[in-house]
Design an enzyme around this catalytic site. Structure first.
Site, PDB file in Angstrom:
ATOM      1  N   HIS A  89      35.462  48.837 -17.154  1.00  0.00           N
ATOM      2  CA  HIS A  89      34.145  48.403 -16.683  1.00  0.00           C
ATOM      3  C   HIS A  89      33.242  49.622 -16.550  1.00  0.00           C
ATOM      4  O   HIS A  89      33.727  50.751 -16.345  1.00  0.00           O
ATOM      5  CB  HIS A  89      34.264  47.723 -15.323  1.00  0.00           C
ATOM      6  CG  HIS A  89      34.957  46.405 -15.357  1.00  0.00           C
ATOM      7  ND1 HIS A  89      34.861  45.504 -14.337  1.00  0.00           N
ATOM      8  CD2 HIS A  89      35.750  45.819 -16.310  1.00  0.00           C
ATOM      9  CE1 HIS A  89      35.563  44.427 -14.630  1.00  0.00           C
ATOM     10  NE2 HIS A  89      36.124  44.597 -15.815  1.00  0.00           N
ATOM     11  N   CYS A 113      36.147  46.706  -9.079  1.00  0.00           N
ATOM     12  CA  CYS A 113      35.196  47.819  -9.017  1.00  0.00           C
ATOM     13  C   CYS A 113      34.763  48.106  -7.583  1.00  0.00           C
ATOM     14  O   CYS A 113      34.601  49.265  -7.206  1.00  0.00           O
ATOM     15  CB  CYS A 113      34.003  47.528  -9.910  1.00  0.00           C
ATOM     16  SG  CYS A 113      34.437  47.537 -11.678  1.00  0.00           S
ATOM     17  N   GLU A 145      31.426  50.638 -14.132  1.00  0.00           N
ATOM     18  CA  GLU A 145      31.605  51.333 -12.850  1.00  0.00           C
ATOM     19  C   GLU A 145      32.830  52.236 -12.874  1.00  0.00           C
ATOM     20  O   GLU A 145      32.779  53.376 -12.406  1.00  0.00           O
ATOM     21  CB  GLU A 145      31.768  50.320 -11.693  1.00  0.00           C
ATOM     22  CG  GLU A 145      30.604  49.375 -11.533  1.00  0.00           C
ATOM     23  CD  GLU A 145      30.802  48.037 -12.228  1.00  0.00           C
ATOM     24  OE1 GLU A 145      30.399  47.015 -11.642  1.00  0.00           O
ATOM     25  OE2 GLU A 145      31.351  48.009 -13.356  1.00  0.00           O
ATOM     26  N   CYS A 197      32.573  43.627  -9.539  1.00  0.00           N
ATOM     27  CA  CYS A 197      33.671  42.701  -9.289  1.00  0.00           C
ATOM     28  C   CYS A 197      34.558  43.275  -8.177  1.00  0.00           C
ATOM     29  O   CYS A 197      34.341  44.394  -7.703  1.00  0.00           O
ATOM     30  CB  CYS A 197      34.487  42.504 -10.562  1.00  0.00           C
ATOM     31  SG  CYS A 197      35.416  43.969 -11.082  1.00  0.00           S
TER      32      CYS A 197
END
Length: 146
Positions: free
Chosen positions: A47, A80, A49, A77
């Site tokens: 991701h 993260c 992040e 999410c």
């Protein structure tokens, strides 16, 4: 947030879900930027992040980003959000809320858990319309192909 939106647009060009993240140290010095790369890396943890935090830790030679803020185009999410807490990021600014998979103000609400050792300041809605439009366009094209 504009730089995070640029990273999201680059992710979209690569066929990734258009999410971008930027980490800024001491109110202005960008130390890391990333867009989603889950498909390119064949890695469900890639991701924006996660990639930005990894890069920032490498650049700053530390596992704690206590003087850093994160700008991200979609509410992180749960995975993260937990990483943001572990990295001790000072502030998180996110554009669009994620009612389906969000982990901060929706869904799991990681920062509301007593087990969470660090809770950053949270600011939402910055650049929301641009971020939401990128995501809507991406998913509407996916649905047309299905």
């Amino acid at each position: 947030m504009n730089v995070a939106l640029e990273e999201a647009a680059k992710a979209l060009e690569r066929g990734e879900v258009p999410i971008g993240a930027v980490i800024v140290e001491n109110f202005g010095n960008i130390v890391a930027r990333a867009g989603n790369e889950t498909r390119a890396r064949l890695d469900p943890s890639a991701h924006a992040e996660v990639l930005a935090i990894r890069e920032a830790c490498t650049v700053l030679k530390t596992e704690r980003l206590v003087n850093c803020d994160m700008y991200v185009t979609l509410e992180p999410c749960a995975m993260c959000a937990a990483l943001i807490a572990n990295a001790r990021i000072r502030r998180i600014y996110f554009a669009a809320s994620d009612p389906k998979s969000g982990g901060i103000q929706q869904g799991a609400r990681i920062f509301d858990r007593k087990q969470t050792h660090h809770v950053p300041e949270i600011y939402s809605g910055i650049g929301e319309e641009k971020a939401a439009e990128l995501l809507r366009n991406f998913f509407s094209k996916k649905r047309l192909k299905a």
